[in-house]
Design an enzyme around this catalytic site. Structure first.
Site, PDB file in Angstrom:
ATOM      1  N   SER A 236       5.398  -1.071   4.271  1.00 52.89           N
ATOM      2  CA  SER A 236       6.315  -1.420   3.154  1.00 52.89           C
ATOM      3  C   SER A 236       7.696  -1.523   3.832  1.00 52.89           C
ATOM      4  O   SER A 236       8.348  -0.601   4.200  1.00 52.89           O
ATOM      5  CB  SER A 236       6.234  -0.718   2.016  1.00 52.89           C
TER       6      SER A 236
ATOM      7  N   HIS B 148       4.267  -5.653   3.649  1.00 55.78           N
ATOM      8  CA  HIS B 148       4.282  -5.266   2.197  1.00 55.78           C
ATOM      9  C   HIS B 148       5.766  -5.543   1.640  1.00 55.78           C
ATOM     10  O   HIS B 148       6.485  -4.722   2.206  1.00 55.78           O
ATOM     11  CB  HIS B 148       3.693  -3.785   2.142  1.00 55.78           C
TER      12      HIS B 148
ATOM     13  N   ASP C 122       7.925  -5.379  -1.519  1.00 61.05           N
ATOM     14  CA  ASP C 122       8.165  -4.699  -2.910  1.00 61.05           C
ATOM     15  C   ASP C 122       9.327  -5.425  -3.636  1.00 61.05           C
ATOM     16  O   ASP C 122      10.586  -5.191  -3.554  1.00 61.05           O
ATOM     17  CB  ASP C 122       8.347  -3.275  -2.753  1.00 61.05           C
TER      18      ASP C 122
ATOM     19  N   MET D 245      11.131  -5.646  -7.192  1.00 56.41           N
ATOM     20  CA  MET D 245      11.307  -5.061  -8.293  1.00 56.41           C
ATOM     21  C   MET D 245      12.327  -5.542  -9.265  1.00 56.41           C
ATOM     22  O   MET D 245      13.536  -6.069  -8.712  1.00 56.41           O
ATOM     23  CB  MET D 245      11.788  -3.457  -8.168  1.00 56.41           C
TER      24      MET D 245
ATOM     25  N   HIS E  62       4.261  -7.702  -3.607  1.00 57.28           N
ATOM     26  CA  HIS E  62       3.837  -6.595  -4.675  1.00 57.28           C
ATOM     27  C   HIS E  62       4.953  -6.886  -5.648  1.00 57.28           C
ATOM     28  O   HIS E  62       6.106  -6.562  -5.672  1.00 57.28           O
ATOM     29  CB  HIS E  62       3.791  -5.036  -4.047  1.00 57.28           C
TER      30      HIS E  62
ATOM     31  N   MET F 205       6.625  -6.136  -8.955  1.00 57.08           N
ATOM     32  CA  MET F 205       6.676  -4.976  -9.948  1.00 57.08           C
ATOM     33  C   MET F 205       7.818  -5.615 -10.879  1.00 57.08           C
ATOM     34  O   MET F 205       8.705  -5.300 -11.074  1.00 57.08           O
ATOM     35  CB  MET F 205       7.009  -3.660  -9.292  1.00 57.08           C
TER      36      MET F 205
ATOM     37  N   MET G  27      -2.005   2.081  -7.682  1.00 62.29           N
ATOM     38  CA  MET G  27      -0.779   2.683  -7.327  1.00 62.29           C
ATOM     39  C   MET G  27      -1.124   4.221  -7.239  1.00 62.29           C
ATOM     40  O   MET G  27      -1.819   4.884  -8.205  1.00 62.29           O
ATOM     41  CB  MET G  27       0.018   2.570  -8.448  1.00 62.29           C
TER      42      MET G  27
ATOM     43  N   ASP H  25      -1.131   2.356  -2.617  1.00 60.26           N
ATOM     44  CA  ASP H  25       0.332   2.233  -2.216  1.00 60.26           C
ATOM     45  C   ASP H  25       0.904   3.418  -2.836  1.00 60.26           C
ATOM     46  O   ASP H  25       0.986   3.684  -4.143  1.00 60.26           O
ATOM     47  CB  ASP H  25       0.766   0.858  -3.027  1.00 60.26           C
TER      48      ASP H  25
HETATM   49  C1  DX5 Z   1       6.586   1.877  -4.624  1.00 57.56           C
HETATM   50  C2  DX5 Z   1       6.247   0.656  -3.848  1.00 57.56           C
HETATM   51  C3  DX5 Z   1       5.693   1.153  -2.701  1.00 57.56           C
HETATM   52  C4  DX5 Z   1       6.745   2.101  -1.611  1.00 57.56           C
HETATM   53  C5  DX5 Z   1       5.935   2.923  -1.075  1.00 57.56           C
HETATM   54  O1  DX5 Z   1       6.898   1.397  -5.908  1.00 57.56           O
HETATM   55  O2  DX5 Z   1       5.286  -0.089  -4.445  1.00 57.56           O
HETATM   56  O3  DX5 Z   1       5.291  -0.009  -1.783  1.00 57.56           O
HETATM   57  O4  DX5 Z   1       7.258   1.331  -0.679  1.00 57.56           O
HETATM   58  O5  DX5 Z   1       6.536   3.860  -0.316  1.00 57.56           O
HETATM   59  P1  DX5 Z   1       6.077   5.432   0.248  1.00 57.56           P
HETATM   60  O6  DX5 Z   1       4.822   4.656   1.213  1.00 57.56           O
HETATM   61  O7  DX5 Z   1       7.236   5.599   1.005  1.00 57.56           O
HETATM   62  O8  DX5 Z   1       5.374   6.081  -0.639  1.00 57.56           O
HETATM   63 ZN    ZN Z   2       4.293  -1.825  -2.918  1.00 62.55          ZN
END
Ligand code: DX5
Ligand code: ZN
Length: 216
Positions: free
Chosen positions: A10, A35, A37, A39, A68, A70, A141, A176
Site C-alpha cells: 500500500s 495498492h 488507497d 479516501m 481500493h 473508500m 478489512m 488489508d
Molecule cells: C487502511 C488502508 C490500508 C492501509 C494499510 O484503510 O486500506 O491499505 O494502507 O496499512 P497498514 O499495512 O500499515 O495497516
Molecule cells: Zn487499502
C-alpha cells in the site's frame, strides 16, 4: 515459499513526494500489485488521493494498480478511475445499495477492470455471500479503514473461511490492515490469497526481505 499469494504494497505508507521512486522500490523487490488507497473524508474520516494521481501513477507503474475505493457513491466515479488506469477496482459493500451491486460489478468489468468487494470490520461476511459470483476478489478489512499503521483485528480474519467455503475456485481473498510477517500467516492459513501491507513494507529497512517474509 508460497508464490500464489499476491502481494500488494500500500502506497499510503510511501513518501508522497517520491511516489515514482517508492513504487519502483516495491516493484523491483517482489510486489505483484500496487495498492492505492482512495479516501474521501466521508466514507472514512481521512482524505488521500484521487483520479488525477491514479492517472499519474499509471505513467510509470509496471504492475497492476489495485485501487481500493473508500468513498461514498463509488458509482459516480468508477468510469473515471478505469480511464485513469485502475486495473483492479475494489468498492465497499457498505457504500452501494444491495439492489445495485450486480449491475455495478458488471459495469466495472465492462470497463476492463477486475472487480473487488470489500467489507469493514463490523460487516458480517454473510452479507456479501449473494454477490460472490459477480466479483473477482473479496477484500476483508482487518482494521477500520481510514489510516495505515493500525493494529490487526484478529476477529476480522476469522470471516475468511466462510467466504472461501461459499466461493468458486479462483476468487481472490485479500486482507488489508495490520499485515506483517506474523499476521500474514494467520490470514493465509485461513484462506487469504492476497495481502496488502503498507507500514510493514515501507517502514522496513529491507523491502525485499519484508515482501519475501509475507510470502513465506
Ligand atoms: C487502511 C488502508 C490500508 C492501509 C494499510 O484503510 O486500506 O491499505 O494502507 O496499512 P497498514 O499495512 O500499515 O495497516
Ligand atoms: Zn487499502
Amino acid at each position: 515459499m508460497n508464490k500464489q499469494i499476491i502481494i500488494s504494497p500500500s502506497i499510503l505508507s510511501a513518501d508522497f513526494a517520491n511516489l515514482e521512486r517508492d513504487i519502483k522500490l516495491v516493484e523491483d523487490n517482489g510486489a505483484d500489485w500496487i495498492h492505492v488507497d482512495v479516501m474521501d473524508g466521508h466514507f472514512v474520516p481521512n482524505i488521500t488521493i484521487g483520479i488525477p494521481v491514479v492517472k499519474a501513477l499509471k505513467r510509470f507503474a509496471k504492475k497492476p494498480l489495485d485501487v481500493h475505493l473508500m468513498i461514498e457513491n463509488p458509482e459516480k466515479y468508477i468510469e473515471d478511475f478505469a480511464i485513469a488506469g485502475a486495473d483492479i477496482i475494489t468498492f465497499h459493500y457498505e457504500a452501494v445499495k444491495p439492489e445495485n451491486i450486480e449491475k455495478f460489478c458488471n459495469k466495472i468489468r465492462k470497463l476492463g477492470c477486475k472487480v473487488g468487494i470489500s467489507i469493514k470490520p463490523k460487516t458480517n461476511q454473510k452479507d456479501i455471500i449473494p454477490y460472490l459470483s459477480f466479483v473477482d476478489m473479496v477484500l476483508v478489512m482487518t482494521v477500520e479503514p481510514g489510516f495505515g499503521g493500525q493494529e490487526f483485528m484478529h476477529d476480522c480474519a476469522l470471516k475468511i473461511p466462510e467466504i472461501v467455503h461459499n466461493s468458486k475456485n479462483g476468487l481472490i481473498i485479500q486482507v488489508d490492515g495490520g499485515i506483517n510477517n506474523i499476521t500474514s500467516k494467520i490470514c493465509t492459513s485461513l484462506g487469504a490469497t492476497s495481502l496488502v501491507a503498507g507500514s510493514y513494507i515501507y517502514n522496513s529497512s529491507d523491502v525485499k526481505l519484508a515482501i519475501e517474509s509475507l510470502r513465506a
